[in-house]
Design a protein around this motif. Sequence first.
Motif, PDB file in Angstrom:
ATOM      1  N   LYS A 149       0.842  -1.189   0.000  1.00  0.00           N
ATOM      2  CA  LYS A 149       0.000   0.000   0.000  1.00  0.00           C
ATOM      3  C   LYS A 149       0.873   1.233   0.000  1.00  0.00           C
ATOM      4  CE  LYS A 149      -1.927   1.972   3.657  1.00  0.00           C
ATOM      5  NZ  LYS A 149      -2.795   2.458   4.758  1.00  0.00           N
ATOM      6  N   ILE A 150       0.547   2.186  -0.843  1.00  0.00           N
ATOM      7  CA  ILE A 150       1.216   3.485  -0.774  1.00  0.00           C
ATOM      8  C   ILE A 150       0.128   4.562  -0.806  1.00  0.00           C
ATOM      9  CG2 ILE A 150       3.236   2.577  -2.026  1.00  0.00           C
ATOM     10  CD1 ILE A 150       1.429   5.295  -3.670  1.00  0.00           C
ATOM     11  N   ASN A 151       0.457   5.751  -0.307  1.00  0.00           N
ATOM     12  CA  ASN A 151      -0.473   6.876  -0.416  1.00  0.00           C
ATOM     13  C   ASN A 151       0.128   7.936  -1.340  1.00  0.00           C
ATOM     14  OD1 ASN A 151      -1.591   9.702   0.534  1.00  0.00           O
ATOM     15  ND2 ASN A 151      -3.138   8.137   0.990  1.00  0.00           N
ATOM     16  N   LEU A 152      -0.615   8.243  -2.402  1.00  0.00           N
ATOM     17  CA  LEU A 152      -0.115   9.173  -3.413  1.00  0.00           C
ATOM     18  C   LEU A 152       0.126  10.563  -2.837  1.00  0.00           C
ATOM     19  CD1 LEU A 152      -2.563   8.245  -6.306  1.00  0.00           C
ATOM     20  CD2 LEU A 152      -0.240   7.392  -5.935  1.00  0.00           C
ATOM     21  N   TYR A 153      -0.701  10.984  -1.896  1.00  0.00           N
ATOM     22  CA  TYR A 153      -0.560  12.328  -1.327  1.00  0.00           C
ATOM     23  C   TYR A 153       0.694  12.420  -0.466  1.00  0.00           C
ATOM     24  CZ  TYR A 153      -5.320  12.737  -3.009  1.00  0.00           C
ATOM     25  OH  TYR A 153      -6.429  12.736  -3.814  1.00  0.00           O
ATOM     26  N   ASP A 154       1.058  11.309   0.179  1.00  0.00           N
ATOM     27  CA  ASP A 154       2.278  11.301   0.994  1.00  0.00           C
ATOM     28  C   ASP A 154       3.536  11.183   0.129  1.00  0.00           C
ATOM     29  OD1 ASP A 154       0.621  11.323   3.194  1.00  0.00           O
ATOM     30  OD2 ASP A 154       0.790   9.158   3.565  1.00  0.00           O
ATOM     31  N   LEU A 194      -3.537   9.385 -12.192  1.00  0.00           N
ATOM     32  CA  LEU A 194      -2.973   8.048 -12.047  1.00  0.00           C
ATOM     33  C   LEU A 194      -3.111   7.320 -13.387  1.00  0.00           C
ATOM     34  CD1 LEU A 194      -1.747   6.408  -9.659  1.00  0.00           C
ATOM     35  CD2 LEU A 194      -3.933   5.202  -9.551  1.00  0.00           C
ATOM     36  N   VAL A 241       4.464   4.145  -8.978  1.00  0.00           N
ATOM     37  CA  VAL A 241       3.727   3.506  -7.887  1.00  0.00           C
ATOM     38  C   VAL A 241       3.999   2.013  -7.861  1.00  0.00           C
ATOM     39  CG1 VAL A 241       1.409   3.044  -6.984  1.00  0.00           C
ATOM     40  CG2 VAL A 241       1.910   5.261  -8.048  1.00  0.00           C
ATOM     41  N   HIS A 242       4.042   1.392  -9.050  1.00  0.00           N
ATOM     42  CA  HIS A 242       4.138  -0.071  -9.115  1.00  0.00           C
ATOM     43  C   HIS A 242       4.551  -0.493 -10.512  1.00  0.00           C
ATOM     44  CE1 HIS A 242       3.271  -4.181  -7.916  1.00  0.00           C
ATOM     45  NE2 HIS A 242       2.556  -4.343  -9.012  1.00  0.00           N
ATOM     46  N   ILE A 299       2.021   1.256 -12.868  1.00  0.00           N
ATOM     47  CA  ILE A 299       1.147   2.313 -12.352  1.00  0.00           C
ATOM     48  C   ILE A 299       2.010   3.536 -12.046  1.00  0.00           C
ATOM     49  CG2 ILE A 299      -0.554   2.935 -10.603  1.00  0.00           C
ATOM     50  CD1 ILE A 299      -1.030  -0.043 -10.092  1.00  0.00           C
ATOM     51  N   LEU A 305      -7.597  12.345 -10.395  1.00  0.00           N
ATOM     52  CA  LEU A 305      -7.904  12.302  -8.964  1.00  0.00           C
ATOM     53  C   LEU A 305      -8.302  13.673  -8.438  1.00  0.00           C
ATOM     54  CD1 LEU A 305      -4.866  10.100  -7.929  1.00  0.00           C
ATOM     55  CD2 LEU A 305      -7.226   9.338  -8.228  1.00  0.00           C
TER      56      LEU A 305
END
Lengths: 104, 104
Positions: free
Chosen positions: B3-8, B97, B22-23, B30, B57
């Motif tokens: 799990k990652i958070n895009l905002y962080d 994204l 992201v991945h 991603i 987003l």
Amino acid sequence: MKKINLYDENDFNDLHMSRFLVHDSPYFKILNFNFKGGQELPIHSHDIEGQVSIVILEGVGEFLSEDGTLPAKAGDVLVSDISEPHGIKARTDMRVLATIAPPI
Amino acid sequence: MKKINLYDENDFNDLHMSRFLVHDSPYFKILNFNFKGGQELPIHSHDIEGQVSIVILEGVGEFLSEDGTLPAKAGDVLVSDISEPHGIKARTDMRVLATIAPPI
């Protein structure tokens, strides 16, 4: 090239999670799930190759796994093997986008 | 499962679009792109099989194609063949994204 808007196309349902098929092709399947607070997609898995990404667009809840829960909030991206048990439970109203590759 | 958070994980850059991987797996890649208003991912294409989905987003802008522009706003999902020219231009600050399957 095609464009859809999730907010226009899918709403919430008081009785159960609302499911909307955004796209299905040989490359991936994209699904939008809207949950009212308290609704869930129970933990499940499929014994096949591939991965699913789950993006939280709005709201707060939990990702479900066999090891317990992980907090879920807007901006979170979870990636799981399709064969690994996964699910979602909404605490508030929650909009989620799932992408499955290859498509099931 | 990860799990990652895009905002962080990803912020904005005054000089150019901010790109965050992201991945990346055999199934899909991603990417998160953050644009300040006025920044763009110029129109491009790759002569290979596959499709890309682009989810807005946050923010407002335009999807770019050879036929002109399509308005882009939060909740929009654009699906394009990778071989079909596509791009994005931000009018306001915009978080996007992109999922590419199979990965390039």
